[in-house]
Design an enzyme around this catalytic site. Sequence first.
Site, PDB file in Angstrom:
ATOM      1  N   CYS A 284      36.905  46.006  28.991  1.00 50.72           N
ATOM      2  CA  CYS A 284      36.604  45.344  27.730  1.00 50.72           C
ATOM      3  C   CYS A 284      36.718  43.832  27.905  1.00 50.72           C
ATOM      4  CB  CYS A 284      37.547  45.829  26.640  1.00 50.72           C
ATOM      5  SG  CYS A 284      39.275  45.536  27.013  1.00 50.72           S
TER       6      CYS A 284
ATOM      7  N   CYS B 257      40.012  42.273  29.170  1.00 50.48           N
ATOM      8  CA  CYS B 257      40.298  42.455  30.582  1.00 50.48           C
ATOM      9  C   CYS B 257      39.502  41.447  31.410  1.00 50.48           C
ATOM     10  CB  CYS B 257      39.945  43.876  31.014  1.00 50.48           C
ATOM     11  SG  CYS B 257      40.460  45.116  29.821  1.00 50.48           S
TER      12      CYS B 257
END
Lengths: 356, 82
Positions: free
Chosen positions: B14, B17
């Site tokens: 995502c 991250c």
Amino acid sequence: MSADAETAPAARTSLTAPAAAWRARLLALLGVGAAALLYTRLERIAVFLTYDLGGLARGSHLGAALAFFLFEVPKVLLLLTAVVFVVGVVRSWVTPERARQLLAGRREASGNVLAALLGIATPFCSCSAVPLFIGFVTAGVPLGVTFSFLVSAPMINEVALVLLFGLFGGKVAGLYLATGLSVAFLSGLVLGRLNLERHVEPWVWKIRSGSSVTASEKRFADRVADGRAAVADIVGSVWLYVVLGIAVGAGIHGFVPTNFMASFMGKGVWWGVPLAVLLGVPMYSNAAGIIPVVQALLGKGAALGTVLAFMMSVIALSLPEMIILRKVLRPTLIAAFVGIVAAGILVVGYLFNAVM
Amino acid sequence: MSERRRIEVLGPGCTRCKETFRVVQSVVEQAGVDADVVKQESIERMMELGLLSTPGIAIDGKIVFSGRIPRVEDVRQALGLT
């Protein structure tokens, strides 16, 4: 020479380190005081800007919408910053790792209660759903207890509570908290009793989960830094949704006729609550974006229970999260999860409509 | 001669991250740390290390940070640079 380069910066500092720290604290305190003062003046400022400075007519659609927008945006953002900071500091104590430790091997009922409570204090990002789920069940947290946590964590968070408190007052915020906890507790309890362990993807049970070494000894200054980082992180990612949500809310507030919503979201319609829950499932928003919309809907005659059910459904039953959880849960279990939580939200919706 | 360290940025992919990866990479480059920075999306590896909330940072197989996007100071502290 190198010796001069090392001593020169020290000579240029006018304050010693402790004095500089006190100055920083004083500035912070003054900043907070100024913000609090500003907060109390916001409505007056918004009205002034819209009608006196902007020249819009009182009672006009645009005027109502603009005044709403100019009042709510700084108000909500200030409130959010304050609470996210405080909770960010508190969170340095309550981590998912500690939650897992506390919940491992618990019996049902007491475990469900604890899980629902811990979910409030624990940060949650949809992408964490899978590691969290696996980490919990492989550490010996019962399946139902894990679900109580998974329902509570995204739905009851400080952002939602702050916004509800700021826009609707303590009673509504308190009721949301209480009913949200009940839904989390009961759905986890029911799911646990159904013994659906075989519907968890088999590979999950085979995973050997290590326990990470977490630094539990933090200086208070680090925790304050955590608070500030939380503000930068959360408010930084959510502020646009808040502004957009308030813009939509302002539009509804200013332009939609009063009681328009009452026709299909009002108390008199029995199918209002199920419709709201159904509408919420495919939609996903974080609390920050949806609550201002909720406020505007309420102002137009939608019933409180229906609107809260819609909100819970949007946040707790998010399609993206279900898709992510498909990696670890079989469709039957996902369906059970969605069904039971939706049922809980339905009950909450009807209850609110009946009682409020 | 010290060994080249291995830094793993863990997360399912995502935006948080990815942002974490960017922060770690820039700190490593600027500080001139001798380390490989890799993006790790494998759930098995996350479980092996005991990571519960993404994003997470592991240095040489040990989790040093998790739960949110780190600031530059957090990464520097984790690397032992401050």
